[in-house]
Design an enzyme around this catalytic site. Structure first.
Site, PDB file in Angstrom:
ATOM      1  N   GLU B  32      39.092  69.969  11.512  1.00  0.00           N
ATOM      2  CA  GLU B  32      39.053  68.649  10.881  1.00  0.00           C
ATOM      3  C   GLU B  32      38.133  67.749  11.691  1.00  0.00           C
ATOM      4  OE1 GLU B  32      40.248  66.744   8.155  1.00  0.00           O
ATOM      5  OE2 GLU B  32      39.075  65.251   9.242  1.00  0.00           O
ATOM      6  N   THR B  41      41.128  60.800   2.164  1.00  0.00           N
ATOM      7  CA  THR B  41      41.730  60.345   0.916  1.00  0.00           C
ATOM      8  C   THR B  41      43.246  60.523   0.927  1.00  0.00           C
ATOM      9  OG1 THR B  41      39.703  60.924  -0.244  1.00  0.00           O
ATOM     10  CG2 THR B  41      41.691  60.705  -1.585  1.00  0.00           C
ATOM     11  N   HIS B  50      53.272  63.220  -9.583  1.00  0.00           N
ATOM     12  CA  HIS B  50      53.249  62.995 -11.028  1.00  0.00           C
ATOM     13  C   HIS B  50      54.262  63.879 -11.734  1.00  0.00           C
ATOM     14  CE1 HIS B  50      50.160  60.010 -11.129  1.00  0.00           C
ATOM     15  NE2 HIS B  50      49.453  60.706 -10.256  1.00  0.00           N
ATOM     16  N   LYS B 250      44.297  56.916 -15.572  1.00  0.00           N
ATOM     17  CA  LYS B 250      45.732  56.670 -15.727  1.00  0.00           C
ATOM     18  C   LYS B 250      46.022  55.183 -15.712  1.00  0.00           C
ATOM     19  CE  LYS B 250      47.603  60.863 -13.603  1.00  0.00           C
ATOM     20  NZ  LYS B 250      46.421  61.494 -12.971  1.00  0.00           N
ATOM     21  N   ILE B 335      39.324  68.210  -5.516  1.00  0.00           N
ATOM     22  CA  ILE B 335      40.770  67.954  -5.657  1.00  0.00           C
ATOM     23  C   ILE B 335      40.986  66.446  -5.818  1.00  0.00           C
ATOM     24  CG2 ILE B 335      43.057  68.422  -4.729  1.00  0.00           C
ATOM     25  CD1 ILE B 335      41.434  70.957  -5.354  1.00  0.00           C
ATOM     26  N   CYS B 400      58.453  47.252  16.494  1.00  0.00           N
ATOM     27  CA  CYS B 400      57.884  46.702  15.249  1.00  0.00           C
ATOM     28  C   CYS B 400      58.970  45.900  14.567  1.00  0.00           C
ATOM     29  CB  CYS B 400      57.401  47.820  14.332  1.00  0.00           C
ATOM     30  SG  CYS B 400      57.088  47.286  12.634  1.00  0.00           S
ATOM     31  N   CYS B 402      58.920  44.011  11.802  1.00  0.00           N
ATOM     32  CA  CYS B 402      59.027  43.979  10.340  1.00  0.00           C
ATOM     33  C   CYS B 402      59.798  45.188   9.816  1.00  0.00           C
ATOM     34  CB  CYS B 402      57.650  43.953   9.693  1.00  0.00           C
ATOM     35  SG  CYS B 402      56.661  42.539  10.166  1.00  0.00           S
ATOM     36  N   CYS B 440      53.561  44.051  16.859  1.00  0.00           N
ATOM     37  CA  CYS B 440      53.699  45.352  17.521  1.00  0.00           C
ATOM     38  C   CYS B 440      52.411  45.953  18.042  1.00  0.00           C
ATOM     39  CB  CYS B 440      54.377  46.351  16.591  1.00  0.00           C
ATOM     40  SG  CYS B 440      53.376  46.818  15.173  1.00  0.00           S
TER      41      CYS B 440
HETATM   42  C1  FAD Z   1      43.208  55.590  -5.025  1.00  0.00           C
HETATM   43  C2  FAD Z   1      43.736  56.981  -5.204  1.00  0.00           C
HETATM   44  C3  FAD Z   1      45.036  57.166  -5.672  1.00  0.00           C
HETATM   45  C4  FAD Z   1      45.538  58.444  -5.849  1.00  0.00           C
HETATM   46  N1  FAD Z   1      46.827  58.591  -6.257  1.00  0.00           N
HETATM   47  C5  FAD Z   1      47.346  59.835  -6.376  1.00  0.00           C
HETATM   48  C6  FAD Z   1      48.702  59.997  -6.755  1.00  0.00           C
HETATM   49  O1  FAD Z   1      49.449  59.024  -6.905  1.00  0.00           O
HETATM   50  N2  FAD Z   1      49.184  61.252  -6.926  1.00  0.00           N
HETATM   51  C7  FAD Z   1      48.393  62.343  -6.733  1.00  0.00           C
HETATM   52  O2  FAD Z   1      48.874  63.451  -6.921  1.00  0.00           O
HETATM   53  N3  FAD Z   1      47.111  62.220  -6.329  1.00  0.00           N
HETATM   54  C8  FAD Z   1      46.568  60.992  -6.143  1.00  0.00           C
HETATM   55  N4  FAD Z   1      45.274  60.848  -5.739  1.00  0.00           N
HETATM   56  C9  FAD Z   1      44.505  62.024  -5.418  1.00  0.00           C
HETATM   57  C10 FAD Z   1      44.849  62.584  -4.023  1.00  0.00           C
HETATM   58  O3  FAD Z   1      44.871  61.552  -3.068  1.00  0.00           O
HETATM   59  C11 FAD Z   1      43.820  63.610  -3.599  1.00  0.00           C
HETATM   60  O4  FAD Z   1      43.709  64.545  -4.615  1.00  0.00           O
HETATM   61  C12 FAD Z   1      44.181  64.339  -2.313  1.00  0.00           C
HETATM   62  O5  FAD Z   1      44.485  63.436  -1.273  1.00  0.00           O
HETATM   63  C13 FAD Z   1      43.037  65.245  -1.897  1.00  0.00           C
HETATM   64  O6  FAD Z   1      43.331  65.870  -0.681  1.00  0.00           O
HETATM   65  P1  FAD Z   1      42.225  66.691   0.085  1.00  0.00           P
HETATM   66  O7  FAD Z   1      42.925  67.323   1.229  1.00  0.00           O
HETATM   67  O8  FAD Z   1      41.491  67.534  -0.858  1.00  0.00           O
HETATM   68  O9  FAD Z   1      41.170  65.611   0.535  1.00  0.00           O
HETATM   69  P2  FAD Z   1      41.034  64.645   1.895  1.00  0.00           P
HETATM   70  O10 FAD Z   1      42.330  64.027   2.155  1.00  0.00           O
HETATM   71  O11 FAD Z   1      39.891  63.844   1.664  1.00  0.00           O
HETATM   72  O12 FAD Z   1      40.817  65.732   3.015  1.00  0.00           O
HETATM   73  C14 FAD Z   1      39.580  66.308   3.263  1.00  0.00           C
HETATM   74  C15 FAD Z   1      39.399  66.383   4.756  1.00  0.00           C
HETATM   75  O13 FAD Z   1      38.231  67.121   5.068  1.00  0.00           O
HETATM   76  C16 FAD Z   1      37.643  66.583   6.212  1.00  0.00           C
HETATM   77  N5  FAD Z   1      36.256  66.984   6.271  1.00  0.00           N
HETATM   78  C17 FAD Z   1      35.263  66.632   5.418  1.00  0.00           C
HETATM   79  N6  FAD Z   1      34.105  67.183   5.817  1.00  0.00           N
HETATM   80  C18 FAD Z   1      34.375  67.898   6.922  1.00  0.00           C
HETATM   81  C19 FAD Z   1      33.575  68.669   7.796  1.00  0.00           C
HETATM   82  N7  FAD Z   1      32.272  68.832   7.597  1.00  0.00           N
HETATM   83  N8  FAD Z   1      34.162  69.254   8.857  1.00  0.00           N
HETATM   84  C20 FAD Z   1      35.496  69.103   9.077  1.00  0.00           C
HETATM   85  N9  FAD Z   1      36.286  68.376   8.289  1.00  0.00           N
HETATM   86  C21 FAD Z   1      35.727  67.791   7.222  1.00  0.00           C
HETATM   87  C22 FAD Z   1      37.828  65.115   6.000  1.00  0.00           C
HETATM   88  O14 FAD Z   1      37.722  64.401   7.219  1.00  0.00           O
HETATM   89  C23 FAD Z   1      39.201  65.032   5.380  1.00  0.00           C
HETATM   90  O15 FAD Z   1      40.222  64.788   6.325  1.00  0.00           O
HETATM   91  C24 FAD Z   1      44.737  59.575  -5.555  1.00  0.00           C
HETATM   92  C25 FAD Z   1      43.449  59.388  -5.077  1.00  0.00           C
HETATM   93  C26 FAD Z   1      42.944  58.102  -4.877  1.00  0.00           C
HETATM   94  C27 FAD Z   1      41.579  57.920  -4.320  1.00  0.00           C
END
Ligand code: FAD
Ligand code: FAD
Lengths: 430, 477
Positions: B32, B41, B50, B250, B335, B400, B402, B440
């Site tokens: 990471e 994200t 959901h 949504k 994703i 903390c 709060c 805090c």
């Molecule tokens: C505003 C918003 C609201 C949402 N609400 C919901 C919800 O209510 N319910 C739901 O099911 N989903 C929701 N989603 C979607 C959900 O958040 C994402 O689908 C999910 O978090 C994706 O996870 P991930 O691990 O694929 O991505 P990330 O959490 O982005 O993880 C990817 C990781 O890869 C790392 N990375 C990238 N490039 C490199 C590299 N070159 N080398 C090493 N590491 C790297 C990054 O640092 C990061 O930590 C929402 C999304 C958003 C933006």
């Protein structure tokens, strides 16, 4: 006895005061003077004194002591009185909840978790600072954006600096004092920005904190966006029009690694919320009667936890009253029930206390919506007084005597502050 | 060391993959680029699991939403983290919306989602009086839940580590090279060799795929802004309130979070940069308008914090999960929503793919279960609190104010891997309340500096260049 060490806390007190700021100390003294034998003050900070501990400038106590003291000096005088009255103070202790049955749950490293009970409770919990969320400041979320109080803690408690080049948003006393403090510590203070067309702090502080250090004050200007991914890199500032809308065509980007927010205080409301006290949505504090009693019997409140005061002297005055009332209530000494409800009218946003009684003298504290020169304050049909000026950042303090109140049958009393037109009574500054 | 599997990216998807893979007799590595897991994200979203009826049939998003929903229920219990099935109400604000609700009900019914019911106006009003007068009907879904997404990441990650996951935090993958029958994953901090590479790099999954020579898709960031509201509003809604969805979104929700605060959002805006997580006046106002349309009692001045997250939208608008022409390189990309919901189901699917690709998945005989994340001290009864504080006085030292978080909980978070102020905040909630750390922050920093035996000016908010304070210049002597 003042202590942060384990000591013999009683299980039952006559009056328990939460908060050891000027409000809490005065309330405890008041309660003691009224005859309460066992009074306890509790504070979650390491030292008593509340916000005063952070105000190392002069300007406290002109009304109460007839001389200008620094914050810690003012606190020290009260602390001495607290000790002379044999009042217990326990610091580094958090009041987690206060209940309507007047039990309080305390937590601290030295006392553990304990529940104590009181004959009457005074909430003197002070205020907290408004944060970025409250003004919805757009942009990134880097490090380096702090409220003035946090920056002060960094300097005072951790012995380090919040950054190297700072912009300060807000020209209230807190912002001004921090500008000077940082300048003295060697931080480059780029300027103080104020959205209103006038500074919000005392004139004296403008001179001593800004002019003496060549720190520019930009009025009618605000920060509209923050930039920087990891650490703050710059802020965009823009002048505002008379509706306080930023004029983006005249915006400028200012490099800085620190933004201090000094954008106002709001009453601390955790304990009041837990008690489900009735609250004033404008002041953010609980509704209080003329004896500073809240909507619940035997629960009193005073100081910045009720409404934000400009001068500590009024905090003291109001809190002595709250403490006296709390003490009196233990002996069944209660004045007649309030028969007047104060109703903010034209150009009045808030009035504390929220009810008064026609049989006694009262001091009432008002806030206005807009600045007015040569105006008059009118209490229904019974009393009118000329004011030289009113100003949103300054409390209007008015003493109401039975001489006028006796004319009032009771009920809702509307307060208006209007441009002057043939006012009666004596002219007095707000 | 040659790893069996290297996971690139430690978001909720990467963490769920790690958790699933460490159940088998494998050498698994998580790489990471940030200083902690879940800082992308996965910490900046709505936290909604959901209900299972939202995504279209025939898409990966649709299939995995419902499967994921079922799995979180059990997973949260195994992980010992919070999960609350608050249910959802999707509102029809005009008669024209009613057929849409019916369609969503059919979609869910067909998938086997239980309990979907159409409520008439009166039923909704009796249930939640704060809902707008304009509402004509609602679709109730009991299966919708809330979790704390960062808590989920940490718990998956901590469990995986306890079961042998190797970790390279602060390591950005810069290149991926095929060597004979395995892969060399290059980072500034050194190279790692692995048989299989799982591309769970979120917004950067297209770039990581390109590094492996299989850059066949692009990821477009779509920003969502969210606002957190003061606890004062606790109880204004009990269920998550959805508007009637449009084909592209949504819409803006009103969410009773696991912690009792109300969150509103997200907006949806296409942006170009993958780090464009600024909050904007327009975005915030859009969210407020959207939320007030559903629950008019919500007020702007209750906002305590704003943030933005980026959805990783792949070409084709669906998840991209599967093998590539480069043997051993598996995409877990695009994703977007409902990725949090789907994460455990995605992990399960990827395990099946790896098995098909010839990786032997032999379950371990022992899998270490960590003690459940202790219920927060503030949530315990006075008696339980008194008992704990008698064991360790740091429990009754509140750091903390709060959220009522104790010194002991902060220390535990630091020892569990909280290396930064945000690391502590997301592990404990210290600093997430209405004062936003005014009380805090310095206290947490002092504890972190003391635990790590490091000067304060070396501490950061969330790694990289996010330093917090600087040392005072030396006093001239
Ligand atoms: C505003 C918003 C609201 C949402 N609400 C919901 C919800 O209510 N319910 C739901 O099911 N989903 C929701 N989603 C979607 C959900 O958040 C994402 O689908 C999910 O978090 C994706 O996870 P991930 O691990 O694929 O991505 P990330 O959490 O982005 O993880 C990817 C990781 O890869 C790392 N990375 C990238 N490039 C490199 C590299 N070159 N080398 C090493 N590491 C790297 C990054 O640092 C990061 O930590 C929402 C999304 C958003 C933006
Ligand atoms: C920067 C600044 C400059 C000022 N300058 C001047 C000046 O020049 N002249 C002047 O007259 N006035 C000045 N004032 C105003 C004056 O200092 C304040 O009005 C006054 O301190 C308010 O007193 P208080 O006791 O209500 O609140 P505080 O001083 O804030 O005290 C409240 C106390 O309650 C404690 N507390 C709260 N909740 C709990 C809990 N749950 N458990 C335990 N303890 C708790 C807090 O720790 C705190 O110590 C200034 C104020 C500021 C901020």
């Amino acid at each position: 006895m003042i202590s942060d060490k384990p000591h013999h806390l009683r299980q039952q007190y006559d009056v328990v005061v939460t908060g050891a700021g000027p409000a809490g100390m005065a309330a405890a003294i008041g309660a003691s003077e009224a005859g309460a034998a066992h009074v306890l003050i509790i504070d979650r900070e390491r030292e008593a004194g509340g916000i005063l501990q952070q105000c190392i400038h002069q300007g406290f106590g002109m009304h109460h002591f007839g001389e200008e003291l620094t914050g810690p000096e003012y606190a020290q005088r009260f602390l001495a009185q607290v000790e002379a009255h044999g009042i217990d103070i326990i610091t580094d202790t958090f009041v987690d909840v206060a209940r309507s049955d007047k039990t309080l749950k305390l937590m601290s490293a030295h006392e553990g978790v304990r529940v104590i009970s009181a004959g009457a409770v005074v909430l003197a919990t002070g205020a907290r600072e408004r944060t970025r969320g409250a003004i919805r400041l757009p942009g990134t979320r880097p490090s380096g954006i702090y409220t003035a109080g946090v920056a002060q803690r960094f300097v005072n408690m951790l012995g380090c600096l919040p950054g190297t080049r700072a912009v300060i948003l807000g020209s209230g006393d807190i912002g001004l004092i921090m500008a000077r403090r940082l300048a003295l510590e060697g931080v480059e203070v780029v300027g103080v920005y104020e959205i209103m067309p006038h500074p919000n702090g005392l004139n004296r502080n403008i001179v001593h904190c800004l002019h003496d250090f060549d720190i520019p004050l930009h009025l009618s200007t605000t920060v509209v966006e923050v930039h920087g991914r990891d650490r703050l890199e710059s802020v965009t500032v823009a002048p505002v029009d008379d509706q306080r809308v930023p004029i983006m065509a005249q915006a400028a980007q200012i490099p800085c690694d620190t933004l201090l927010l000094a954008i106002g205080l709001i009453p601390e409301r955790e304990l009041a919320d837990g008690l489900r006290l009735r609250m004033d949505t404008v002041t953010g504090g609980p509704l209080v009667s003329s004896t500073m009693e809240t909507s619940q019997d035997g629960i009193y409140a005073c100081g910045n936890g009720v409404h934000i005061h400009d001068l500590v002297d009024f905090v003291t005055q109001e809190s002595l009253l709250a403490g006296h009332s709390a003490g009196d209530s233990l002996f069944g000494r209660r004045p007649p029930v309030d028969n007047v409800r104060m109703i903010p009218g034209e150009n009045v946003v808030s009035c504390v206390p929220h009810t008064i009684s026609t049989d006694r003298e009262h001091t009432v504290y008002l806030r206005v919506r807009r600045a007015l020169d040569k105006c008059a304050i009118r209490f229904g049909e019974i009393y009118e007084k000329k004011l030289r000026y009113v100003f949103p950042a300054e409390t209007v303090t008015v003493r109401l005597t039975p001489r006028f109140l006796a004319r009032f049958p009771g009920g809702a009393l509307r307060i208006d502050i209007l441009p002057r037109q043939g006012a009666r009574g004596d002219e007095e500054a707000a | 060391m040659r790893y069996d599997v290297a996971i690139v990216g430690g978001g909720v998807v990467g963490c769920a993959l790690a958790y699933a893979l460490t159940r088998y007799q494998l050498n698994t590595l998580l790489i990471e680029k940030a200083c902690d897991v879940g800082f992308g994200t996965s910490k900046a979203n709505s936290g909604v699991i959901h209900g299972g009826h939202h995504s279209r049939a025939g898409t990966l998003r649709g299939d995995l939403e419902w499967a994921g929903n079922r799995q979180w229920l059990l997973l949260c219990r195994d992980l010992g983290i919070g999960f609350r099935q608050v249910g959802e109400l999707m509102l029809a604000l005009s008669d024209a919306d009613v057929p849409v609700l019916e369609e969503y009900k059919r979609q869910g019914d067909a998938r086997g989602v239980p309990g979907l019911t159409l409520w008439d106006r009166q039923q909704v009003r009796d249930d939640t009086p704060s809902i707008t007068e304009d509402m004509v009907a609602a679709l109730y879904a009991p299966t919708t839940a809330v979790i704390n997404p960062y808590e989920a990441c940490f718990a998956l990650f901590d469990h995986a580590r306890a079961n042998g996951l190797r970790v390279a935090l602060d390591h950005a993958v810069t290149g991926i090279a095929a060597v004979q029958d395995s892969w060399v994953v290059q980072t500034q901090g050194g190279d790692f060799e692995a048989d299989f590479v799982l591309n769970a790099a979120g917004l950067y999954a297209d770039e990581v795929a390109a590094m492996a020579g299989v850059g066949t898709f692009d990821i477009h960031p779509r920003k969502g802004e969210e606002l957190l509201l003061d606890k004062r509003l606790e109880g204004i809604v009990r269920h998550i309130i959805f508007p009637c969805p449009t084909p592209i979104s949504k819409g803006i929700l009103v969410i009773p979070t696991l912690d009792g605060t109300i969150m509103i959002g997200p907006s949806a805006q296409e942006v170009t940069a993958k780090d464009e997580v600024t909050t904007t006046m327009e975005g915030g106002s859009e969210v407020f308008a959207g939320a007030q349309r559903l629950v008019p009692g919500i007020q702007m001045r209750d906002c305590i914090a704003e943030f933005a997250g980026l959805r990783a939208i792949a070409d084709g608008d669906d998840f991209i999960i599967g093998t590539t022409v480069a043997h051993g390189f598996v995409n877990v990309a695009g994703i977007q929503s409902p990725g949090l919901t789907a994460a455990p189901a995605i992990a399960e699917r990827v395990c099946a793919i790896l098995r098909d690709e010839g990786l032997a998945l032999r379950p371990k005989t022992t899998f270490v279960s960590l003690p459940a994340v202790r219920a927060r001290f503030a949530g315990l009864t006075t008696e339980e609190q008194a008992r704990l504080s008698a064991q360790d006085a740091r429990y009754s030292h509140i750091i903390c104010r709060c959220e009522g978080i104790s010194e002991r909980e902060i220390i535990d978070a630091i020892r569990a891997g909280g290396n930064t102020l945000d690391g502590i905040k997301f592990r404990t909630r210290a600093g997430m309340g209405r004062c936003q750390g005014a009380f805090c922050a310095w206290r947490c920093m002092a504890l972190l500096a003391q635990e790590r035996q490091t000067p304060l000016h070396t501490l950061t908010k969330r790694g990289g260049g996010s330093w917090l304070v600087c040392a005072r210049p030396e006093e001239p002597s």
